[in-house]
Structure formats: structure tokens, C-alpha cells
Design an enzyme around this catalytic site. Sequence first.
Site: not given
Length: 271
Positions: A167, A169-172, A52, A128, A57
Site C-alpha cells: 500500500t 510506494y508499490n501502490f503509487s 507509518d 520494499e 524506523r
Amino acid sequence: MQHKKIINLYPNNNHKSLSISLQVQDKFETRGFQVSYENNPNADLNICIGGDGAFLRAVHKSDFSNIPFVGINTGHLGFYQEILIPNIENFIDEYLKSNYEIETLDLLEARVHFSDDSEALIFNALNEFVVKSSDSSIIHLDVLIDNNHLETFAGDALLISTPSGSTAYNFSAGGSILYRSLKGYQLTPLAPINSKAYRSLLNSIVIPSMSTLRVKVRNEDSDSNSTLIIDGMSNEYDNLNYIDFKTSTKSISKLTFYKDWYWLNIKDKFL
Ligand code: NAP
Ligand code: MN
């Protein structure tokens, strides 16, 4: 004479991705395509090869090109990288038959305003933005939605995520998964403080795409620099005043070949 159709390849730098990239190049050249590694603006398709992160990138490298993207996964399952290595031949056949859907992925825009009245900087993100203090001290931020003051946040950081970034950083950080075509974006706190001194929301808020979110640095933070992280890349500022976030007028598009892949991928990756 008819011009050759062009494919842009964006492999990441590992051995496997480079070797897959040569195979993909060969398969497309055999079918009469021209292949470019230089972000050709006249291409018909952008192919990202890697995880991903390679997709992220490539999207930034192309400056959010409106040529559709597709990802070939050389690592574990990915959310942007739909094509698995054993399916490359099949993907090319289906692509040539136009057997795919085109999905629009909304981007987030940040307008960064400084305290010295210098010109605002504008950025787009696919996953994000994160706003934090540069020295990892507590950051104090006023949060306004469409000019309505919502809270004074105190904690590690605020994370503002797109649906397709939900799904990551937000999810973590305990945020919800938003299906990637939903209209809106998500504000998620990182380690919000709740004490007699500070009251911050502990959960995420999903904000409609027509609304603007303003995050303003408070005076108590004037001694430390602030960092804005854009899809994992950090920018440090010594005179940040406020940042306005909204759904960008730019978007990117992605080809999808397997309709059920989104939900299968969630189960496979997280459960
Ligand atoms: P990285 O450190 O390799 O990425 C962290 C992980 O996030 C990788 O497993 C990456 O997948 C995965 N990822 C990226 N976008 C995703 C998405 N939309 N949905 C689900 N997973 C996703 O760095 P990177 O590859 O350059 O990716 C940058 C992203 O890392 C940032 O945008 C941020 O979302 C994420 N990140 C997460 C945390 C955390 O979860 N605590 C902390 C910092 C950054 P691949 O391995 O396939 O690349
Ligand atoms: Mn990565």
C-alpha cells in the site's frame, strides 16, 4: 521479587509524538510497568508513536525485534499505526486483558553480490526494496525467477514489495494491494520502457514466497553506480553485480485490536 513488565516506546521526533509518548509512559507506569526508550530486549511490547514512517524506523532500530509491535497514530490514518489518540486508554485496557490478535508480517531479504567477489551484504525490508541507477539514468537489469530468465528490464527502477508494503510506494507505482498476511511478494516496474529497442513487462508480478528473484545489472550500466533503497533509505554501490530477493526467514509481529480496520483504512486513505 517479581520483575516489572517492560514497554519499549519509539516516538518519532515531532512535538505531538513526544507529548503522546509521555502520556503513554505515564499510563503504563501507573499500571506498574517500566518504560524504556532504549530498545530493551526484555520488553513485552514495542510501541511506535507517529506515522507509518515511525513504525518503519522503530522496526529497523530494533533490528527486526521479535517483541510484538503496535502503533499509535499521531498523524493521519496509517497502515501500521492502528491506535488513534482518543483510543489510547481503551487500547491499554484491551492489551492488559490480552484482547488482541497477533499478526505475522513477512519481511523481504536482499542478498547483494558484488563484481569483485567481496562478501555479499544481507538486508531486510518491511515495505520494499528499490533498485535504480544512482544518477537517474535508465537502468538495464536482467530479471530471473528461480534461475529462469524472464526479461531484460529497461526503465527507472524495479520495486520489490512485501504484502504489507504493497500500500506504500508499490501502490503509487500502479502495483496491487496484497493483503498483509498473503504469502508472496511483488515485483513492480517504475517507468518501464517499451519501444522497438526495449521490451519490459508493464505490470506487476506476484511471486510465491518460496521463489527467489534475481536482479542483475547489465554491462551497459557499468559506468554508473547503482542504488538500493531499503524502506526509504538509500545505499549506493559502484560494483553491484546482482541481488537475490526472497521472503526472509525473519518476520515481525504486530498486535491488531480492530479486525475491520485494514479495509476501513484502505477506503479512508485512498478513496
Ligand atoms: P515518507 O516520505 O514520509 O513516506 C511516504 C508516505 O508513505 C507517507 O505518507 C507514509 O505514511 C506512507 N507509508 C509508509 N509505509 C506505508 C505502508 N506500508 N502503506 C501505506 N503507506 C505507507 O517516508 P517514510 O515515512 O520514511 O516512509 C518510507 C516509505 O515511503 C517507503 O518505504 C516507501 O514505501 C514510501 N515512498 C513512497 C513514494 C511514492 O509513493 N511515490 C516514494 C518514495 C517513498 P506516514 O505519513 O504515516 O509516515
Ligand atoms: Mn513519514
